[in-house]
Design a protein around this motif. Structure first.
Motif, PDB file in Angstrom:
ATOM      1  N   SER A  72      -1.324   6.037   7.218  1.00 35.80           N
ATOM      2  CA  SER A  72      -1.167   6.351   5.806  1.00 35.80           C
ATOM      3  C   SER A  72       0.063   5.651   5.249  1.00 35.80           C
ATOM      4  O   SER A  72       1.103   5.618   5.905  1.00 35.80           O
ATOM      5  N   ASN A  74       2.348   5.234   1.511  1.00 32.86           N
ATOM      6  CA  ASN A  74       2.625   5.562   0.117  1.00 32.86           C
ATOM      7  C   ASN A  74       3.447   4.415  -0.446  1.00 32.86           C
ATOM      8  O   ASN A  74       4.523   4.114   0.075  1.00 32.86           O
ATOM      9  N   PRO A 100      -5.154   1.663   7.075  1.00 36.96           N
ATOM     10  CA  PRO A 100      -4.520   2.930   6.688  1.00 36.96           C
ATOM     11  C   PRO A 100      -5.003   3.386   5.309  1.00 36.96           C
ATOM     12  O   PRO A 100      -5.330   2.550   4.459  1.00 36.96           O
ATOM     13  N   VAL A 101      -5.035   4.682   5.105  1.00 36.81           N
ATOM     14  CA  VAL A 101      -5.261   5.180   3.757  1.00 36.81           C
ATOM     15  C   VAL A 101      -4.015   4.851   2.952  1.00 36.81           C
ATOM     16  O   VAL A 101      -2.943   4.612   3.518  1.00 36.81           O
ATOM     17  N   ARG A 102      -4.146   4.811   1.639  1.00 32.67           N
ATOM     18  CA  ARG A 102      -2.998   4.392   0.834  1.00 32.67           C
ATOM     19  C   ARG A 102      -2.978   5.117  -0.502  1.00 32.67           C
ATOM     20  O   ARG A 102      -4.006   5.302  -1.142  1.00 32.67           O
TER      21      ARG A 102
END
Length: 125
Positions: A72, A74, A100-102
Motif C-alpha cells: 500500500s 499513500n 500495491p494499492v494506492r
C-alpha cells in the motif's frame, strides 16, 4: 518490534522513526525528497519523486523489506498537473504484479516540497 538504524535511514525531523517493523508488517513515515540534514531538495517535481523513492528504498531496507514487499502507498502531490508525471515515475519503481494499492491526494506540503509518500509492506517470514 524493530526500528531502523538511524545512521542508514533517511533523516526524520521529529520524534518518530522513518520505518518500523512489527513481525512481518512494515510501516514507513511520510518521506519526501530531502537529500540531507539541511533539507536540501531539488526544485523540480520529477527529481523529488525519484529521491523520495530512493529514501523509501533505504527506509524499507533498514527493516529488512524491499519495494517488492510494499502492499500500500499513500501519495501526496501539491499540484494536480503533476499527476501524469507521477504515474510515469511510479510505474518505474513498481513493476511486478500484484501492484500495491494506492491512495493519491492533493494537499499543501512544507515549503518547496512537491511530493510526499508513505508505504506499508508485508515481509515474508
Amino acid at each position: 518490534m524493530s526500528t531502523p538504524n538511524t545512521e542508514t535511514t533517511p533523516l526524520t525531523f521529529g520524534h518518530y522513526s522513518s520505518a518500523v517493523r512489527r513481525g512481518n508488517l512494515v510501516y514507513t513515515s511520510g518521506l519526501v525528497g530531502y537529500h540531507d540534514a539541511e533539507r536540501t531538495i531539488d526544485p523540480d517535481f520529477g527529481s523529488q519523486v525519484r529521491r523520495t523513492f530512493e529514501n523509501l528504498e533505504v527506509s524499507l531496507r533498514s527493516v529488512g523489506a524491499t519495494l517488492q514487499d510494499v502492499v500500500s502507498v499513500n501519495a501526496i502531490l501539491v499540484h494536480e498537473a503533476d499527476n501524469a508525471e507521477f504515474n510515469r515515475i511510479y510505474e518505474e519503481y513498481f513493476t511486478a504484479e500484484p501492484l500495491p494499492v494506492r491512495t493519491r491526494i492533493f494537499a499543501g506540503l512544507s515549503k518547496g516540497v512537491l511530493y510526499e509518500m508513505n508505504a506499508q509492506a508485508i515481509v515474508a517470514e
